[in-house]
Design an enzyme around this catalytic site. Structure first.
Site, short mmCIF file in Angstrom:
data_model
loop_
_atom_site.label_atom_id
_atom_site.label_comp_id
_atom_site.label_asym_id
_atom_site.label_seq_id
_atom_site.Cartn_x
_atom_site.Cartn_y
_atom_site.Cartn_z
N ARG A 93 0.85 -1.21 0.00
CA ARG A 93 0.00 0.00 0.00
C ARG A 93 0.88 1.25 0.00
NH1 ARG A 93 -3.19 -2.84 4.54
NH2 ARG A 93 -4.79 -3.93 3.36
N PHE B 215 -11.40 -3.96 -5.66
CA PHE B 215 -11.45 -4.84 -4.48
C PHE B 215 -10.88 -4.07 -3.29
CE2 PHE B 215 -10.52 -7.42 -8.28
CZ PHE B 215 -11.62 -8.26 -8.31
N ASP C 81 -15.88 -2.23 -4.44
CA ASP C 81 -15.96 -3.50 -3.71
C ASP C 81 -17.40 -3.98 -3.74
OD1 ASP C 81 -13.78 -4.90 -1.63
OD2 ASP C 81 -15.87 -5.46 -1.23
N SER C 82 -17.58 -5.29 -3.55
CA SER C 82 -18.92 -5.86 -3.55
C SER C 82 -19.50 -5.95 -2.14
CB SER C 82 -18.90 -7.24 -4.21
OG SER C 82 -18.00 -8.08 -3.50
N ASP D 162 -6.51 -6.09 -6.04
CA ASP D 162 -6.12 -7.04 -4.97
C ASP D 162 -7.33 -7.90 -4.65
OD1 ASP D 162 -5.04 -8.24 -2.71
OD2 ASP D 162 -5.53 -6.56 -1.40
N CYS E 22 -3.61 -13.72 -3.39
CA CYS E 22 -3.40 -14.22 -2.03
C CYS E 22 -3.71 -15.72 -1.96
CB CYS E 22 -4.26 -13.45 -1.04
SG CYS E 22 -6.02 -13.56 -1.39
N1 SAH Z 1 -7.43 -4.55 -1.18
C1 SAH Z 1 -8.01 -4.77 0.12
C2 SAH Z 1 -8.26 -6.23 0.42
C3 SAH Z 1 -9.08 -6.94 -0.60
S1 SAH Z 1 -9.80 -8.43 -0.05
C4 SAH Z 1 -7.16 -4.13 1.19
O1 SAH Z 1 -6.14 -3.51 0.87
O2 SAH Z 1 -7.51 -4.25 2.36
C5 SAH Z 1 -10.86 -8.78 -1.39
C6 SAH Z 1 -12.07 -7.90 -1.48
O3 SAH Z 1 -12.74 -8.19 -2.70
C7 SAH Z 1 -13.11 -8.07 -0.40
O4 SAH Z 1 -13.34 -6.84 0.24
C8 SAH Z 1 -14.39 -8.54 -1.12
O5 SAH Z 1 -15.56 -7.96 -0.57
C9 SAH Z 1 -14.14 -8.05 -2.50
N2 SAH Z 1 -14.76 -8.76 -3.64
C10 SAH Z 1 -14.81 -10.09 -3.85
N3 SAH Z 1 -15.31 -10.36 -5.07
C11 SAH Z 1 -15.60 -9.15 -5.64
C12 SAH Z 1 -16.12 -8.74 -6.92
N4 SAH Z 1 -16.43 -9.65 -7.85
N5 SAH Z 1 -16.25 -7.44 -7.16
C13 SAH Z 1 -15.93 -6.53 -6.22
N6 SAH Z 1 -15.42 -6.85 -5.02
C14 SAH Z 1 -15.24 -8.14 -4.73
#
Ligand code: SAH
Length: 379
Positions: free
Chosen positions: A196, A212, A234-235, A283, A323
C-alpha cells in the site's frame, strides 16, 4: 516427510491402532521407524495434514509457558518492526504455532484457530495471551472454511471484554476502521501494508482506482499521499462503509468515492466508456481456493490483469496481487504478463513483493509465502 517442514501428511505415517484412536488434536510425539523421537506436534487422524509439528525440542512440554514463550518471541519481532500495536502478531507455522493466527488492533486481539490441535490448546493459549499482551478484549474467530477439513465447527465468540464491532487500525500513518466481529477474516488485511505504501507514493497527484478496495487499504493510502482523485470498488457494503469513514477520518473524503459494484463488470463498463486511471490496484479475493481450481483461477488472474491494464492510463501503473497459496508465484507472474500483453501494451515490472514482515514465511514451508504482488509501469 520434508526435513525441517512442520507438516506430516497422513500417507507418510504408519499409525498404530492406539494412534488411530486418539482424539483429533491430541499432542503426540512423532517417531522414526527406528523409534527415535523426531518431534512434538498435534495429531488429527481425520486430516490430510495429520501431524503439525511445533519445531521444538522433543523433551519440551507444550503448555501455557511454552505458548507464552512463542507469543513473546513473536511480539518482540513485531515491536522491533512497528512503533504502534497494529499488526499480525502470530502467523501460524511461521511463528511456530501451527493453526493459529492472531491479529492485533491495539488493545483488541482477534484469534483465528484453524486446527483441532490448536483448538485443544485454547485455554492455555488464552492464558498465555493475557499474560503476554494483556489485551482488553479477545475475539475468537473460529469461522474459517478450512476448519471443516479438520472436522471443526464454525463459531465466533467474544472471550474477554466487549465485542469489538469497530476498531481503529493505524497503518503507515493512516487511520482505518475494521469490524473484527463480523468483517472478513479478522477485519483487516495487514499483509498489504508495505505494498500500500509503495503504490500510494506512485499515485501522488494522479488518479487512482482501487479495485477490491475492501475498507480502503490502498485507496486511503493513495489519497493521503496526495492522489488527485481516488475511486474504490468493492462488492461488500459493510466493508465500503468502513472505507468511507476512513476517508473522513483522514480528511481525504473530498478526493475519494467508493462504488458498490462487481469489479469485473465495472472494469468492462469503464473500458467501454474509455475511462482511464493513472494508477490501478487490483487485490482480489483468492481465485484458487483449492488445488483443483488452479486452471480456472489462473484464467481469472489473466483476465483481471487484462482488464486492469485496459483501464490504466498511458504511462500508468498497475498493481496486481494474488493471495491464493495454491497459485505458484511463477505461474501468477506469467498469467499477469500474458494478460497485460493481450492489451497490446508494453510493461516493465518494477516491484515483485510478498506480504509485510509481520507475515513471516516458514523457510521449509513455501505455502506460507502465499501473497504475490506485482507492480508494472505501463507505456
Ligand atoms: N485490497 C483490500 C483487500 C481486498 S480483499 C485491502 O487492501 O484491504 C478482497 C475484497 O474483494 C473483499 O473486500 C471482497 O468484498 C471483494 N470482492 C470479492 N469479489 C468481488 C467482486 N467480484 N467485485 C468486487 N469486489 C469483490
Amino acid at each position: 516427510m520434508r526435513a525441517g517442514a512442520p507438516w506430516v501428511f497422513s500417507n507418510e505415517l504408519t499409525m498404530s491402532a492406539a494412534a488411530r484412536a486418539l482424539a483429533p488434536g491430541s499432542l503426540v510425539q512423532l517417531e522414526g521407524d527406528d523409534g527415535k523421537a523426531l518431534g512434538l506436534g498435534t495429531f488429527n487422524p481425520n486430516s490430510l495434514i495429520a501431524v503439525r509439528l511445533f519445531d521444538c525440542a522433543v523433551d519440551e512440554k507444550i503448555d501455557e509457558t511454552f505458548l507464552a514463550g512463542r507469543l513473546a518471541r513473536a511480539l518482540a519481532l513485531r515491536e522491533s518492526l512497528y512503533d504502534r500495536p497494529f499488526y499480525r502478531l502470530i502467523h501460524a507455522e511461521a511463528d511456530g504455532l501451527p493453526g493459529l493466527v492472531i491479529d492485533r488492533y491495539g488493545d483488541v486481539c482477534v484469534v483465528q484457530i484453524a486446527t483441532a490441535g490448536m483448538e485443544r490448546l485454547l485455554e492455555p493459549l488464552l492464558a498465555a495471551l493475557r499474560a503476554t499482551v494483556r489485551p482488553e478484549s479477545i475475539m475468537l474467530r473460529a469461522d474459517m472454511p478450512a476448519r471443516a477439513l479438520e472436522g471443526l465447527d464454525s463459531y465466533v465468540r467474544t472471550i474477554d471484554g466487549e465485542t469489538p464491532h469497530r476498531v481503529a487500525v493505524e497503518e503507515n500513518g493512516a487511520r482505518y476502521f475494521a469490524d473484527p466481529a463480523a468483517g472478513q477474516k479478522t477485519g483487516w488485511y495487514y499483509d498489504q501494508r508495505d505494498n500500500r505504501a509503495f503504490v500510494a507514493e506512485l499515485a501522488r497527484a494522479r488518479t487512482m482506482l482501487d479495485a477490491f478496495c475492501h475498507s480502503g487499504g490502498f485507496a486511503i493510502a493513495a489519497a493521503r499521499a496526495g492522489a488527485a482523485d481516488v475511486t474504490g470498488i468493492d462488492s461488500s457494503a459493510p466493508a465500503l462503509a468502513l472505507a468511507q469513514d476512513a476517508a473522513a477520518a483522514n480528511g481525504v473524503q473530498a478526493r475519494c468515492r467508493f462504488l458498490h459494484a462487481d469489479v469485473f463488470e465495472e472494469f468492462e463498463r469503464l473500458g467501454a466508456k474509455n475511462e482511464r486511471f493513472d494508477v490501478v490496484a487490483a487485490d482480489p479475493p483468492p481465485f484458487v481456493r483449492a488445488r483443483k481450481d488452479l486452471e480456472p483461477g489462473a484464467k481469472a488472474y489473466r483476465k483481471l490483469a487484462r482488464l486492469a491494464t485496459m483501464v490504466t492510463a498511458k504511462n500508468g501503473i498497475v498493481f496486481l496481487a494474488s493471495c491464493s497459496h495454491n497459485m505458484p508465484a511463477e505461474r501468477f507472474a506469467s498469467e499477469c504478463a500474458i494478460g497485460i500483453q493481450r492489451t497490446g501494451r508494453k510493461a516493465r515490472l518494477i516491484r515483485a513483493a510478498g506480504a509485510a514482515p509481520d507475515h513471516p514465511v516458514h523457510p521449509m514451508l513455501p505455502e506460507t509465502a502465499y501473497l504475490k504482488a506485482l507492480v508494472y509501469a505501463l507505456d
